[in-house]
Design a protein around this motif. Structure first.
Motif, PDB file in Angstrom:
ATOM      1  N   LYS A  99     -56.829  42.403 -14.619  1.00  0.00           N
ATOM      2  CA  LYS A  99     -57.291  42.519 -15.855  1.00  0.00           C
ATOM      3  C   LYS A  99     -57.745  44.009 -16.278  1.00  0.00           C
ATOM      4  N   ASP A 105     -53.227  41.373 -20.151  1.00  0.00           N
ATOM      5  CA  ASP A 105     -52.862  41.657 -21.552  1.00  0.00           C
ATOM      6  C   ASP A 105     -51.495  41.709 -21.551  1.00  0.00           C
ATOM      7  N   ASN A 109     -49.052  39.033 -23.794  1.00  0.00           N
ATOM      8  CA  ASN A 109     -48.061  39.381 -24.799  1.00  0.00           C
ATOM      9  C   ASN A 109     -46.526  39.271 -24.463  1.00  0.00           C
ATOM     10  N   GLY A 151     -56.006  34.282 -20.769  1.00  0.00           N
ATOM     11  CA  GLY A 151     -55.760  35.242 -21.789  1.00  0.00           C
ATOM     12  C   GLY A 151     -54.953  34.697 -22.924  1.00  0.00           C
ATOM     13  N   ALA A 155     -55.673  34.497 -26.972  1.00  0.00           N
ATOM     14  CA  ALA A 155     -54.715  35.384 -27.969  1.00  0.00           C
ATOM     15  C   ALA A 155     -54.113  34.201 -28.945  1.00  0.00           C
ATOM     16  N   TYR A 232     -47.037  46.236 -25.216  1.00  0.00           N
ATOM     17  CA  TYR A 232     -47.361  46.018 -23.767  1.00  0.00           C
ATOM     18  C   TYR A 232     -46.230  46.942 -22.815  1.00  0.00           C
TER      19      TYR A 232
END
Length: 444
Positions: A99, A105, A109, A151, A155, A232
Motif C-alpha cells: 500500500k 492503487d 485501477n 481497495g 474505488a 497507474y
C-alpha cells in the motif's frame, strides 16, 4: 523436567470456558450496539474477553497449577498456532508495504480497467476461489487477495463487508476443494479414500453453492460505479502477480509472503525518490502492529483449546454425537442419521478448536466407524467432514480466516461473518444433499 499431560474423562463441563468467552465477546457487543455505541464490538476486545474464560479453564482443570499452566502454554505454542501467527505478521507487513508504494492503487485501477463494473464482485469470488484451490490454503489466499478487494470496494463504492465476505467465501471454497489442502489430506486419510474421488463428491455439492453465490454477488454488485480511473504504474502490480504465481506453484505460504515484502520494498526503493530503507522498515513494522489483536487472540485460543481438550470437552462432543447416532440408527437404520452424525460432530468440534484440520483429525476415527455402521461411502464421509468443518471455519468470528480478513479491512469479525454468503449457502446445500440422499457415490 517434562510435564505429563493427563487426559481427563469426557465431560461437558470442560466446554464452559468457551461458552463464557462467547457470552462475553458476543454479548457485550450486542449490548453496546443496543445502546447505539459506535464500534460496539470493539468496546471489549476479544483478547480481553477471553481472559475470564482462561481463568475458568485453569480452575476447572485437574493437576497442579504448574501442570495446568504448562498445558495452556503447549496449546499456545502449537505448530499450527505459531504458523498462523507468522502468516499474520507477514501478511500484515506485505499489505502495509504494498500500500505504501502504491501497489494497491495500481492493482485496483488495473483491475477496474479490464473488468466490467457489474462483474467485479463475482470476479473477486472467482479469482479468490481459483487461487485458494491452486495453493491449498485459505489463509495465504486471503492475505494476498483481501488488500486488493478492499481497495476495489473503496474505488467502486461497493459494500466493504460484502466485498470482503466474497474473499473469505472464495478462500473457503478453494480450501474445501483443493487436493493439496490440509483439510482434504486429513479427511481422505482418516476415511481411506482417494483425493480425486473425494474431490468429485465434494464438487457436486460445492458447485451449486458457488453458482448461487455468484448470482447473488452479481445482483449485489450490479450498481457498482467506476469513476475516472487514475493513472497507474503497471510495474507496481508485479508484487501481487509474483505472490499469486508463487502461491499457485505451491511455494510455502511464508516464503511467498516474505518474497512479496522484498519485491514490493525493492520496487519502492527504486521507483520512489523519498522512499528509504528506514521507510520500508517503518511500513513493515506498521504491518506487524496492525495484526496485534488477532495474533494475541489466536495464541490465547490455542491455549484455551488445549485446556478444553485435556479436560475432556472435545471427547465429550465426539462421544455425545456417537451416542446419539447409535440411538438414531437403532430407531431408523438410516444412512441419513450417519451422515448427520458425522457432520454435527465435526462442526461442533470445529466450534471449540477454531481449526478445521484439527476438527477433522479429532473426528476422523469416529466418522469412519459411523460410516461403516451406517453404510456411508468413505468418499461421502470424507466430503462431509471437509465441507462442514470449512462451513464452520468461515462463520466463527474467532477463526483465523475471519480474523485475518476483518483485521486487514478494519471491520468487526462478527459483522463480517454475516456476509460470508458462500459458507451459509454451502451449509444449506450440504444439508439438502443429506436430506435428498444426493449425490450418491458409485461403488467401485
Amino acid at each position: 523436567m517434562e510435564t505429563t499431560v493427563i487426559m481427563n474423562k469426557p465431560t461437558a463441563v470442560a466446554l464452559l470456558p468457551l461458552v463464557l468467552f462467547l457470552t462475553l465477546f458476543v454479548g457485550s457487543g450486542l449490548w453496546y450496539q443496543s445502546q447505539d455505541v459506535d464500534f460496539a464490538f470493539y468496546q471489549i476486545q476479544a483478547p480481553v474477553a477471553i481472559l475470564p474464560a482462561l481463568v475458568l479453564a485453569i480452575v476447572l482443570a485437574r493437576g497442579s497449577l504448574n501442570e495446568r499452566i504448562e498445558t495452556f502454554i503447549k496449546g499456545v505454542g502449537d505448530h499450527t498456532i505459531i504458523t498462523m501467527v507468522l502468516i499474520y505478521l507477514l501478511a500484515g507487513a506485505f499489505a502495509s508495504v504494498a500500500k505504501a508504494i502504491g501497489g494497491v492503487d495500481a492493482t485496483v485501477n488495473f483491475g477496474l480497467s479490464i473488468i466490467p463494473a457489474s462483474f467485479i464482485l463475482p470476479g473477486i469470488f472467482i479469482i479468490t476461489a481459483f487461487v485458494a484451490t491452486s495453493m491449498g490454503t485459505s489463509m495465504g489466499t486471503i492475505a494476498a487477495i483481501a488488500p486488493i478487494a478492499i481497495g476495489v470496494a473503496d474505488a467502486t463504492d461497493l459494500p466493504l463487508l460484502t466485498t470482503v465476505g466474497a474473499v473469505v467465501g472464495g478462500a473457503m471454497f478453494g480450501d474445501n476443494l483443493s487436493i493439496i489442502s490440509d483439510t482434504t489430506i486429513a479427511a481422505t486419510r482418516t476415511q481411506g479414500c482417494a483425493m480425486r474421488d473425494k474431490f468429485r463428491m465434494n464438487f457436486k455439492i460445492a458447485l451449486p453453492a458457488a453458482l448461487l453465490v455468484l448470482v447473488w454477488l452479481f445482483f449485489q454488485g450490479s450498481q457498482a460505479q467506476v469513476g475516472d480511473l487514475k493513472d497507474y504504474n503497471i510495474w507496481l502490480v508485479l508484487p501481487y502477480v509474483a505472490v499469486l504465481v508463487l502461491a499457485i506453484l505451491g511455494v510455502n505460504v511464508l516464503l511467498v509472503l516474505f518474497s512479496g515484502i522484498v519485491f514490493a520494498g525493492g520496487l519502492g526503493l527504486v521507483n520512489m525518490t523519498d522512499y528509504s530503507v528506514a521507510s520500508l522498515s517503518q511500513d513493515i513494522y506498521a504491518g506487524y502492529t496492525g495484526m496485534q489483536e488477532i495474533m494475541i487472540l489466536s495464541l490465547l485460543i490455542g491455549g484455551l483449546g488445549s485446556l478444553m481438550k485435556t479436560q475432556g470437552g472435545l471427547a465429550w462432543i465426539v462421544q455425545a454425537i456417537e451416542s446419539i447416532s447409535r440411538r438414531l440408527g437403532a430407531q431408523q437404520g438410516s444412512r441419513k442419521a450417519g451422515e448427520l452424525s458425522i457432520s454435527a460432530s465435526v462442526a461442533l468440534t470445529n466450534l471449540c478448536t477454531a481449526n478445521n484440520t484439527v476438527a477433522i483429525l479429532i473426528n476422523g476415527s469416529v466418522a469412519k466407524d459411523i460410516a461403516t455402521r451406517y453404510d456411508v461411502d468413505p468418499r461421502r464421509s470424507a466430503s462431509l467432514l471437509d465441507i462442514f468443518s470449512c462451513v464452520i471455519q468461515g462463520l466463527i468470528p474467532y477463526g483465523a480466516q475471519v480474523l485475518l480478513a476483518s483485521s486487514l479491512a478494519g471491520i468487526s469479525p462478527l459483522a463480517l461473518i454475516t456476509h460470508v454468503q458462500y459458507s451459509w449457502i454451502l451449509a444449506l446445500v450440504a444439508f439438502s444433499s443429506i436430506a435428498l440422499s444426493w449425490p450418491q457415490a458409485k461403488r467401485a
